[in-house]
Design a protein around this motif. Structure first.
Motif, PDB file in Angstrom:
ATOM      1  N   ALA A   1      -5.893   4.359  -1.923  1.00 36.20           N
ATOM      2  CA  ALA A   1      -4.669   4.161  -1.127  1.00 36.20           C
ATOM      3  C   ALA A   1      -4.985   4.200   0.357  1.00 36.20           C
ATOM      4  O   ALA A   1      -4.390   3.474   1.153  1.00 36.20           O
ATOM      5  CB  ALA A   1      -3.641   5.235  -1.470  1.00 36.20           C
TER       6      ALA A   1
ATOM      7  N   CYS B   1       2.754  -8.479   1.458  1.00 31.79           N
ATOM      8  CA  CYS B   1       3.119  -8.518   0.043  1.00 31.79           C
ATOM      9  C   CYS B   1       4.618  -8.778  -0.058  1.00 31.79           C
ATOM     10  O   CYS B   1       5.407  -8.092   0.591  1.00 31.79           O
ATOM     11  CB  CYS B   1       2.744  -7.204  -0.646  1.00 31.79           C
ATOM     12  SG  CYS B   1       3.180  -7.125  -2.395  1.00 31.79           S
TER      13      CYS B   1
ATOM     14  N   LEU C   1       5.202  -3.673  -2.329  1.00 29.00           N
ATOM     15  CA  LEU C   1       4.021  -3.049  -2.923  1.00 29.00           C
ATOM     16  C   LEU C   1       3.513  -3.927  -4.063  1.00 29.00           C
ATOM     17  O   LEU C   1       4.312  -4.500  -4.814  1.00 29.00           O
ATOM     18  CB  LEU C   1       4.349  -1.663  -3.481  1.00 29.00           C
ATOM     19  CG  LEU C   1       4.752  -0.573  -2.488  1.00 29.00           C
ATOM     20  CD1 LEU C   1       5.204   0.670  -3.244  1.00 29.00           C
ATOM     21  CD2 LEU C   1       3.587  -0.228  -1.560  1.00 29.00           C
TER      22      LEU C   1
ATOM     23  N   GLN D   1       0.568  -0.525  -7.591  1.00 31.02           N
ATOM     24  CA  GLN D   1       0.948   0.563  -6.699  1.00 31.02           C
ATOM     25  C   GLN D   1       2.417   0.940  -6.893  1.00 31.02           C
ATOM     26  O   GLN D   1       2.761   2.125  -6.858  1.00 31.02           O
ATOM     27  CB  GLN D   1       0.699   0.164  -5.243  1.00 31.02           C
ATOM     28  CG  GLN D   1      -0.765   0.158  -4.848  1.00 31.02           C
ATOM     29  CD  GLN D   1      -0.933   0.019  -3.349  1.00 31.02           C
ATOM     30  OE1 GLN D   1       0.004  -0.274  -2.615  1.00 31.02           O
ATOM     31  NE2 GLN D   1      -2.150   0.236  -2.881  1.00 31.02           N
ATOM     32  N   LEU D   2       3.277  -0.048  -7.109  1.00 28.36           N
ATOM     33  CA  LEU D   2       4.691   0.240  -7.343  1.00 28.36           C
ATOM     34  C   LEU D   2       4.860   1.074  -8.608  1.00 28.36           C
ATOM     35  O   LEU D   2       5.613   2.053  -8.632  1.00 28.36           O
ATOM     36  CB  LEU D   2       5.480  -1.058  -7.461  1.00 28.36           C
ATOM     37  CG  LEU D   2       6.967  -0.918  -7.794  1.00 28.36           C
ATOM     38  CD1 LEU D   2       7.686  -0.099  -6.731  1.00 28.36           C
ATOM     39  CD2 LEU D   2       7.618  -2.294  -7.936  1.00 28.36           C
TER      40      LEU D   2
ATOM     41  N   ILE E   1       0.276   5.818  -0.139  1.00 30.39           N
ATOM     42  CA  ILE E   1       0.522   4.424  -0.495  1.00 30.39           C
ATOM     43  C   ILE E   1       1.587   3.816   0.406  1.00 30.39           C
ATOM     44  O   ILE E   1       1.431   2.705   0.931  1.00 30.39           O
ATOM     45  CB  ILE E   1       0.936   4.318  -1.976  1.00 30.39           C
ATOM     46  CG1 ILE E   1      -0.253   4.660  -2.889  1.00 30.39           C
ATOM     47  CG2 ILE E   1       1.455   2.915  -2.291  1.00 30.39           C
ATOM     48  CD1 ILE E   1       0.103   4.714  -4.354  1.00 30.39           C
ATOM     49  N   VAL E   2       2.674   4.552   0.614  1.00 29.18           N
ATOM     50  CA  VAL E   2       3.762   4.030   1.443  1.00 29.18           C
ATOM     51  C   VAL E   2       3.314   3.913   2.901  1.00 29.18           C
ATOM     52  O   VAL E   2       3.626   2.930   3.586  1.00 29.18           O
ATOM     53  CB  VAL E   2       5.006   4.931   1.318  1.00 29.18           C
ATOM     54  CG1 VAL E   2       6.108   4.451   2.256  1.00 29.18           C
ATOM     55  CG2 VAL E   2       5.515   4.932  -0.125  1.00 29.18           C
TER      56      VAL E   2
ATOM     57  N   ARG F   1       1.470   0.878   3.960  1.00 26.30           N
ATOM     58  CA  ARG F   1       2.318  -0.291   4.185  1.00 26.30           C
ATOM     59  C   ARG F   1       3.172  -0.126   5.431  1.00 26.30           C
ATOM     60  O   ARG F   1       4.158  -0.845   5.637  1.00 26.30           O
ATOM     61  CB  ARG F   1       3.226  -0.512   2.971  1.00 26.30           C
ATOM     62  CG  ARG F   1       2.459  -0.837   1.715  1.00 26.30           C
ATOM     63  CD  ARG F   1       1.991  -2.279   1.696  1.00 26.30           C
ATOM     64  NE  ARG F   1       0.866  -2.468   0.801  1.00 26.30           N
ATOM     65  CZ  ARG F   1       0.261  -3.616   0.581  1.00 26.30           C
ATOM     66  NH1 ARG F   1       0.679  -4.692   1.238  1.00 26.30           N
ATOM     67  NH2 ARG F   1      -0.756  -3.717  -0.229  1.00 26.30           N
TER      68      ARG F   1
ATOM     69  N   PHE G   1      10.116   1.187   4.247  1.00 28.71           N
ATOM     70  CA  PHE G   1       8.933   0.356   4.476  1.00 28.71           C
ATOM     71  C   PHE G   1       9.000  -0.407   5.778  1.00 28.71           C
ATOM     72  O   PHE G   1       8.229  -1.320   6.006  1.00 28.71           O
ATOM     73  CB  PHE G   1       8.755  -0.633   3.316  1.00 28.71           C
ATOM     74  CG  PHE G   1       8.445   0.039   2.014  1.00 28.71           C
ATOM     75  CD1 PHE G   1       7.160   0.376   1.681  1.00 28.71           C
ATOM     76  CD2 PHE G   1       9.466   0.348   1.131  1.00 28.71           C
ATOM     77  CE1 PHE G   1       6.869   1.005   0.491  1.00 28.71           C
ATOM     78  CE2 PHE G   1       9.187   0.977  -0.076  1.00 28.71           C
ATOM     79  CZ  PHE G   1       7.883   1.306  -0.397  1.00 28.71           C
TER      80      PHE G   1
END
Length: 329
Positions: A186, A194, A224, A228-229, A298-299, A302, A321
Motif C-alpha cells: 500500500a 483509477c 480504488l 484494494q477496495l 491505502i486511502v 490515493r 478521496f
C-alpha cells in the motif's frame, strides 16, 4: 497565510518578468540614441551622456531588484528549505515565505507536498520499525523457549503442548509478515488514476461472507482498484463484526463513502490510538492491529483520508478521496 508561512497574493508569471526585462534591454539603447540625436545639441553632449547613464543605472537597479526578489531569493529560499529537510528529515521545517513568480509558486507547492510526505514517512517508518521489532520479539521468544524445553526429558503431553506453542508462534509470525507485506504494498503502490468503482456489489459479497446485514444509501463509489477496495471493505466490516455489529450501513458522500455499524462502539481512549500500527484490543484472539492502519495507508495512497466518529452505539468511518485543496497560490 498558509501553515508554511506563504503569503496569499497575486504573483506575476515568469514570462512577464523575463519579457519586461528583455523589452527594457531593447528599448534603453533606442532611447539613448534618441537623446543623443535630438537632445544633445540642446543640452550638450556631456549632459546628454550623464542623463543617459543615470537613466540606465536607475533602470538596471530596478530590474536587478525585481529579478532578485522574484527569481533569486525564491530560488535560494527553496534551496535552503530543501537542505534543512535533508539534514533534519524528522524535524518540521517552515516553508519559504516568498515564492516570486507564479511558476515558483507551482514548484514550491510540489516541493512542499513532497517534503511533508517525506517527513511523514520518516517519522512513521521509525515508529513502525519499533512496533515491528516489538511484535516479532514475542513469538520468537516463545519459539526459543519451547525449543529449549524440547531438549529436556519431558513426557508426550508436555512435548505436544510445546509443539503447539511453536506452531502458534510461527503462525502469528507468518500472519504478521503477510500483514506487513500488505502495508508495504500500500505504501509503495503507484497512485495511478483509477475510475471510481461501485462499492455496493463488493460490500454485499463481503457482508454475506461475514454474516452481516448490509444497507446501502445512494450509489457509493471509490477510486480504488478492485483488490484494494475489497481489502478495505473486508477490514472495515470484519472490524464491525468483531465489535458485535449485526448491521452495517454504507452511505455515499460527496467525495467517497461512510461505513456505520450498530456494534458496541469504541471508547474514547481506544479511538485515539485505533489507527496506530499494531494497536488492537483482540491480541489474545490473534488480532494483528494492522487492519485500520492498512486501510489508512491505502486511502492515503490515493490522496484521501480516513476519519472516525462515534455513532452511539456503533462506529462510523468516513473515507474521503478528495485531495486537500492547495493553499500555495
Amino acid at each position: 497565510m498558509t501553515r508554511h508561512g506563504i503569503i496569499r497574493k497575486w504573483r506575476p508569471p515568469l514570462a512577464l518578468v523575463l519579457g519586461g526585462t528583455l523589452l527594457s534591454v531593447l528599448v534603453l539603447p533606442i532611447l539613448g540614441l534618441f537623446v543623443l540625436r535630438y537632445a544633445a545639441p540642446v543640452m550638450g553632449w556631456m549632459a546628454a551622456v550623464v542623463t543617459i547613464s543615470l537613466v540606465a543605472l536607475i533602470v538596471t537597479v530596478i530590474l536587478g531588484w525585481l529579478l532578485a526578489r522574484l527569481i533569486l531569493r525564491p530560488s535560494a529560499s527553496l534551496v535552503s528549505w530543501a537542505d534543512a529537510i535533508r539534514h533534519s528529515p524528522a524535524v518540521p521545517v517552515a516553508g519559504p515565505e516568498r515564492l516570486g513568480t507564479r511558476e515558483f509558486g507551482d514548484m514550491a507547492e510540489s516541493l512542499l507536498r513532497m517534503g511533508d510526505e517525506l517527513q511523514w514517512r520518516v517519522a512513521d517508518l521509525s515508529s513502525y520499525s519499533a512496533h515491528v521489532t516489538h511484535e516479532l520479539r514475542s513469538p520468537l521468544t516463545s519459539i526459543r523457549a519451547a525449543a529449549e524445553l524440547l531438549n529436556d526429558d519431558i513426557d508426550a503431553a508436555q512435548r505436544a503442548e510445546l509443539v503447539k506453542t511453536i506452531a502458534e508462534a510461527s503462525s502469528r509470525m507468518e500472519n504478521l509478515l503477510v500483514a506487513m507485506r500488505a502495508v508495504a504494498q500500500a505504501d509503495t503502490a503507484e497512485a495511478r488514476e483509477c475510475d471510481p468503482q461501485p462499492v455496493a456489489e463488493t460490500a454485499h459479497a463481503v457482508a454475506q461472507r461475514l454474516g452481516l446485514t448490509l444497507e446501502c444509501e445512494g450509489a457509493p463509489k471509490a477510486p480504488l482498484p478492485s483488490p484494494q477496495l475489497e481489502l478495505v471493505l473486508d477490514h472495515l466490516l470484519l472490524n464491525a463484526r468483531d465489535h458485535g455489529a449485526k448491521t452495517v450501513c454504507i452511505t455515499a458522500t460527496e467525495h467517497g463513502f461512510s461505513v456505520a455499524d450498530d456494534g458496541r462502539g469504541v471508547s474514547q481512549k481506544n479511538a485515539e490510538k485505533m489507527f496506530d500500527p499494531f494497536f488492537t484490543t483482540r491480541r489474545d484472539s490473534g488480532g494483528m492491529g494492522l487492519g485500520l492502519f492498512l486501510i489508512q495507508r491505502i486511502v492515503q495512497s490515493r490522496g484521501g483520508s480516513v476519519t472516525f466518529s462515534g455513532n452511539q452505539p456503533g462506529a462510523t468511518f468516513d473515507l474521503c478521496f478528495q485531495r486537500p485543496a492547495n493553499n500555495l497560490t
